[in-house]
Motif scaffolding. Structure first.
Motif, PDB file in Angstrom:
ATOM      1  N   UNK A 291       1.119  -1.611   0.106  1.00 21.64           N
ATOM      2  CA  UNK A 291       0.160   0.152   0.162  1.00 21.64           C
ATOM      3  C   UNK A 291       1.118   1.529  -0.526  1.00 21.64           C
ATOM      4  N   UNK A 292       2.064   1.267   0.726  1.00 23.08           N
ATOM      5  CA  UNK A 292       2.505   2.492   1.172  1.00 23.08           C
ATOM      6  C   UNK A 292       3.652   2.644  -0.624  1.00 23.08           C
ATOM      7  N   UNK A 293       3.575   1.785  -1.325  1.00 25.12           N
ATOM      8  CA  UNK A 293       4.163   1.683  -2.724  1.00 25.12           C
ATOM      9  C   UNK A 293       3.234   2.485  -3.876  1.00 25.12           C
ATOM     10  N   UNK A 294       2.133   1.719  -3.365  1.00 27.79           N
ATOM     11  CA  UNK A 294       1.214   2.167  -4.431  1.00 27.79           C
ATOM     12  C   UNK A 294       0.621   3.673  -4.365  1.00 27.79           C
ATOM     13  N   UNK A 295       0.609   4.261  -3.499  1.00 25.75           N
ATOM     14  CA  UNK A 295       0.060   5.260  -2.944  1.00 25.75           C
ATOM     15  C   UNK A 295       0.723   6.163  -3.213  1.00 25.75           C
ATOM     16  N   UNK A 296       2.596   5.800  -3.470  1.00 22.20           N
ATOM     17  CA  UNK A 296       2.963   7.091  -4.216  1.00 22.20           C
ATOM     18  C   UNK A 296       2.946   6.539  -5.557  1.00 22.20           C
ATOM     19  N   UNK A 297       3.037   5.523  -6.007  1.00 23.06           N
ATOM     20  CA  UNK A 297       2.735   5.063  -7.304  1.00 23.06           C
ATOM     21  C   UNK A 297       1.797   5.877  -8.186  1.00 23.06           C
ATOM     22  N   UNK A 298       0.307   5.308  -7.200  1.00 17.17           N
ATOM     23  CA  UNK A 298      -0.777   6.314  -7.927  1.00 17.17           C
ATOM     24  C   UNK A 298      -0.540   8.211  -7.807  1.00 17.17           C
ATOM     25  N   UNK A 299      -0.116   8.701  -6.840  1.00 15.43           N
ATOM     26  CA  UNK A 299       0.488   9.645  -6.900  1.00 15.43           C
ATOM     27  C   UNK A 299       1.766  10.056  -8.356  1.00 15.43           C
ATOM     28  N   UNK A 300       2.126   9.530  -8.675  1.00 19.24           N
ATOM     29  CA  UNK A 300       3.649   9.743  -9.053  1.00 19.24           C
ATOM     30  C   UNK A 300       2.928   9.544 -11.025  1.00 19.24           C
ATOM     31  N   UNK A 301       1.568   8.677 -11.475  1.00 25.41           N
ATOM     32  CA  UNK A 301       1.104   8.150 -12.589  1.00 25.41           C
ATOM     33  C   UNK A 301       0.149   9.060 -12.395  1.00 25.41           C
ATOM     34  N   UNK A 302      -1.122   9.431 -11.628  1.00 27.48           N
ATOM     35  CA  UNK A 302      -1.590  10.794 -11.709  1.00 27.48           C
ATOM     36  C   UNK A 302      -0.865  12.327 -12.173  1.00 27.48           C
ATOM     37  N   UNK A 303      -0.557  12.661 -11.632  1.00 25.38           N
ATOM     38  CA  UNK A 303       0.877  13.478 -12.029  1.00 25.38           C
ATOM     39  C   UNK A 303       1.398  13.611 -12.886  1.00 25.38           C
ATOM     40  N   UNK A 304       1.600  12.861 -14.082  1.00 28.87           N
ATOM     41  CA  UNK A 304       2.201  12.297 -15.266  1.00 28.87           C
ATOM     42  C   UNK A 304       1.315  12.561 -16.150  1.00 28.87           C
ATOM     43  N   UNK A 305      -0.134  11.881 -16.065  1.00 26.32           N
ATOM     44  CA  UNK A 305      -0.908  11.915 -16.378  1.00 26.32           C
ATOM     45  C   UNK A 305      -1.663  13.671 -16.948  1.00 26.32           C
ATOM     46  N   UNK A 306      -1.317  14.104 -15.912  1.00 27.95           N
ATOM     47  CA  UNK A 306      -1.985  15.618 -15.456  1.00 27.95           C
ATOM     48  C   UNK A 306      -1.494  16.218 -16.211  1.00 27.95           C
ATOM     49  N   UNK A 307       0.119  16.021 -15.662  1.00 26.61           N
ATOM     50  CA  UNK A 307       1.111  17.315 -16.890  1.00 26.61           C
ATOM     51  C   UNK A 307       0.889  16.641 -18.114  1.00 26.61           C
ATOM     52  N   UNK A 308       0.515  15.062 -19.126  1.00 26.88           N
ATOM     53  CA  UNK A 308       1.101  15.511 -19.784  1.00 26.88           C
ATOM     54  C   UNK A 308      -0.275  15.805 -20.273  1.00 26.88           C
ATOM     55  N   UNK A 309      -1.791  15.798 -19.925  1.00 29.49           N
ATOM     56  CA  UNK A 309      -2.927  16.399 -21.112  1.00 29.49           C
ATOM     57  C   UNK A 309      -2.977  18.125 -20.694  1.00 29.49           C
ATOM     58  N   UNK A 310      -2.335  18.063 -19.212  1.00 27.74           N
ATOM     59  CA  UNK A 310      -2.375  20.080 -19.712  1.00 27.74           C
ATOM     60  C   UNK A 310      -1.534  20.550 -20.240  1.00 27.74           C
ATOM     61  N   UNK A 311      -0.103  19.947 -20.618  1.00 33.45           N
ATOM     62  CA  UNK A 311       0.377  20.352 -21.124  1.00 33.45           C
ATOM     63  C   UNK A 311       0.619  21.606 -21.874  1.00 33.45           C
ATOM     64  N   UNK A 312      -0.492  22.501 -22.424  1.00 30.71           N
ATOM     65  CA  UNK A 312      -0.488  23.433 -23.110  1.00 30.71           C
ATOM     66  C   UNK A 312      -0.631  24.890 -22.046  1.00 30.71           C
ATOM     67  N   UNK A 313      -1.902  24.319 -21.278  1.00 35.53           N
ATOM     68  CA  UNK A 313      -3.048  25.248 -20.957  1.00 35.53           C
ATOM     69  C   UNK A 313      -1.681  25.545 -19.189  1.00 35.53           C
ATOM     70  N   UNK A 314      -1.035  24.371 -18.968  1.00 33.37           N
ATOM     71  CA  UNK A 314      -0.145  23.980 -17.711  1.00 33.37           C
ATOM     72  C   UNK A 314       1.183  25.414 -18.348  1.00 33.37           C
TER      73      UNK A 314
END
Length: 599
Positions: free
Chosen positions: A167-190
């Motif tokens: 669970x500890x590793x998964x929490x960090x994995x979910x966070x990084x995966x979500x951040x990567x997806x968010x940055x990629x999807x919002x790259x122009x806006x960001x």
């Protein structure tokens, strides 16, 4: 000494007007005719455990419903810690009193150790002390999550540790995966947001404002604009203090007058006048300081129009910033600090995205290893659990039945945000769903008899068989279950004959390591009790009420005979009841040891 529920008092709950239940540390059974109010005992335990309070449970005409429990909670136990953290005090005999009150207006109050506490504290306490199992738990057993929970409880601390790491590793994995997806999807806006922040920081950096500079410039501008008037005031004050700059004796100023006064007093022959001279000396010293400061002020007073123009120009630069970013210069500096932090998190460069992707992949590999470890432990525990439960079923008149515990991978659906590549499976299927509990699905299957196809337990078992499967699981889990008090609410429904005797025997064995409270309609189960409580229903004057009494010896024989299809008035029924008690007593002596006394 283990923690137990020693006593429970019920008032104004359902058909029970007022009753006190003294509970045995071993096996206590609660019996009574249908509708007498046996289930109110379990309802009271639910309320005492912080469960949902329903106004409909309050006895008609009662001012309130009250459930009070007295727990023996040894110092150092988990229950004692919960009480201590809540500020609760144990009673004089070391026991802990918990109280739950339900009012007709729906308000519910909880007390522990004489202190008012949130209902959640009672819930925390009950998690350490009581586990209630009823027919609803049989329905819960049909849920995959509950079946996985059963297996995990059986697997014990090693699996719990592996799951915690997962669970500890998964929490960090979910966070990084979500951040990567968010940055990629919002790259122009960001990127646009980053440009705006950069522009603002550059604009502020070019002006380079200093903390409090706008207030300092405002004061300086006022002095420059009013320089002539200020010079006139300061010059007049200096003239009055120090006198004429040319030393005109006719205009001595305050200092000259005080000097003359000192001279006159010091030369007087009257001691009283001479005593005043030191005080004039103090006044003279103070005036000298004021005169010096006035001279310094006049020297610093700048009336140069160019300096005033420079100050006004600087004020204009700062106002351009305060109009855009904040109300004052300090606010502009705070905006710049926050903008710099935001900009660091808006890095959408290829290098930043590549770093995040590498971090995600590294975490995914670690998470896959953790998931594999959890799966291996579950598979090992599944075989042992299946064997242990199957053995118990053999003693519950299900000798041909067998349990299988199947651990399989839950494969990810298309576009699953928590898809994780794991070992095994076809290439296109090798992405598993990495949930909070791992990548496994657990299913308990029952083979009802030799040659039968194993089916999910709720499809293969009848109501009575499902009760026995549930009981067999609880017996197997008992030694790994830290909760000291187990409550069973008619889990023997749909069972009779030899199977009922075996259920009683299993519950009695369970009572060797746990406090067991059973609400039952089966005389075969009740015969194994260390303490037998009967809920009696009486009607008088159009009012129905129930109370709870303890039965011993002949009263117990009559109650068991009544439970044997209403045979309490027959010799045959009483003889059958006595035979049941003799069989149960002999079994308990052989199981628990002849040296153990009846309670």
């Amino acid at each position: 000494m283990r923690a137990v529920l020693a006593e429970m008092r019920i008032e104004g709950l359902g058909v029970i007007d007022e009753a006190t239940l003294e509970l045995d540390p071993g096996l206590t059974v609660v019996t009574g005719e249908t509708g007498a109010g046996k289930t109110m005992v379990v309802t009271g335990l639910h309320l005492l455990s912080g469960g949902r309070a329903e106004v409909s449970r309050i006895r008609s005409g009662a001012a309130k419903a009250v459930v009070e429990g007295r727990f023996a909670a040894p110092p150092g136990s988990a229950a004692a810690k919960v009480a201590s953290d809540a500020g609760a005090d144990p009673d004089e005999d070391g026991t802990l009193i918990a109280l739950r009150t339900l009012n007709p207006d729906g308000r519910s109050r909880a007390h522990l150790g004489g202190r008012s506490v949130p209902v959640g504290v009672l819930s925390d306490l009950s998690e350490q002390l009581i586990a209630v199992h009823g027919q609803n738990d049989q329905l819960k057993l049909m849920r995959p999550a509950e079946q996985r929970s059963v297996l995990d409880r059986f697997a014990g601390e090693e699996l719990a540790g592996a799951l915690s790491e997962y669970r500890k590793v998964r929490e960090e994995w979910v966070r990084v995966t979500t951040e990567l997806a968010d940055r990629s999807a919002r790259s122009r806006e960001m990127a646009r947001e980053a440009e705006m922040l950069k522009h603002g920081l550059a604009e502020i950096g070019a002006v380079s404002p200093q903390p409090g500079e706008d207030d300092e410039l405002l004061e300086r501008a006022k002095r420059l604009a009013d320089a002539d008037q200020l010079r006139e005031s300061a010059t007049g004050a200096a003239y009055a203090v120090s006198g004429s700059a040319e030393g005109d004796p006719d205009v001595p100023g305050a200092l000259g007058l005080i000097a003359d006064a000192r001279h006159r007093l010091s030369g007087s022959e009257d001691p009283r006048l001479r005593e005043l001279e030191p005080r004039l000396a103090e006044a003279e010293a103070l005036l000298v300081d004021v005169g010096t400061e006035l001279s310094s002020y006049l020297d610093s007073l700048d009336a140069d129009p160019q300096v005033l123009e420079q100050v006004l120009a600087r004020q204009s630069e700062l106002k351009q910033l305060t109009r855009k970013y904040a109300a004052d210069v300090n606010g502009v500096l705070e905006w710049a600090e926050n903008a710099a932090k935001q900009l660091a998190g808006l890095d959408t460069s290829e290098e930043a995205l590549a770093d995040l992707a590498r971090r995600r992949d590294d975490l995914a590999a670690t998470l896959a290893d953790c998931a594999q470890r959890v799966t291996v432990l579950r598979v090992e525990a599944a075989d042992k659990l299946a064997q242990a439960v199957t053995v118990e079923l053999g003693g519950l008149a299900m000798g041909q039945a067998a349990i299988e515990v199947i651990v399989s991978t839950r494969w990810a659906e298309p576009n699953d945000p928590h898809a994780l590549r794991v070992a095994g499976g076809k290439e296109r299927e090798a992405l598993a769903h990495a949930g909070p509990e791992g990548v496994d699905e657990v299913e308990i299957r029952l083979r009802a008899h030799d040659g039968a196809v194993p089916l999910p337990v709720h499809k293969a078992a009848s109501g009575g068989e499902l009760s026995r499967v549930m009981l067999a699981i609880e017996v197997v889990l008992a030694h790994s279950d830290p909760v000291p008090t187990l409550v069973f609410d008619e889990v023997d429904a749909g069972v009779g004959g030899r199977a009922a005797v075996e259920i009683g025997r299993r519950l009695a064995r369970l009572a060797a390591s746990h406090q067991v409270i059973v609400v039952t309609h089966l005389p075969q189960v009740a015969a194994f009790a260390d303490r037998h409580l009967v809920v009696d229903k009486q009607a008088a004057g159009g009012v129905t009420r129930s109370d709870v009494r303890r039965v011993d010896e002949q009263d117990r024989v009559r109650e068991l005979a009544r439970m044997l299809a209403g045979m309490d008035s027959t010799e045959t029924g009483r003889a059958h009841a006595e035979e049941l008690l003799a069989v149960a007593d002999a079994d308990k002596k052989s199981t628990r040891g002849k040296g153990r006394k009846k309670r």
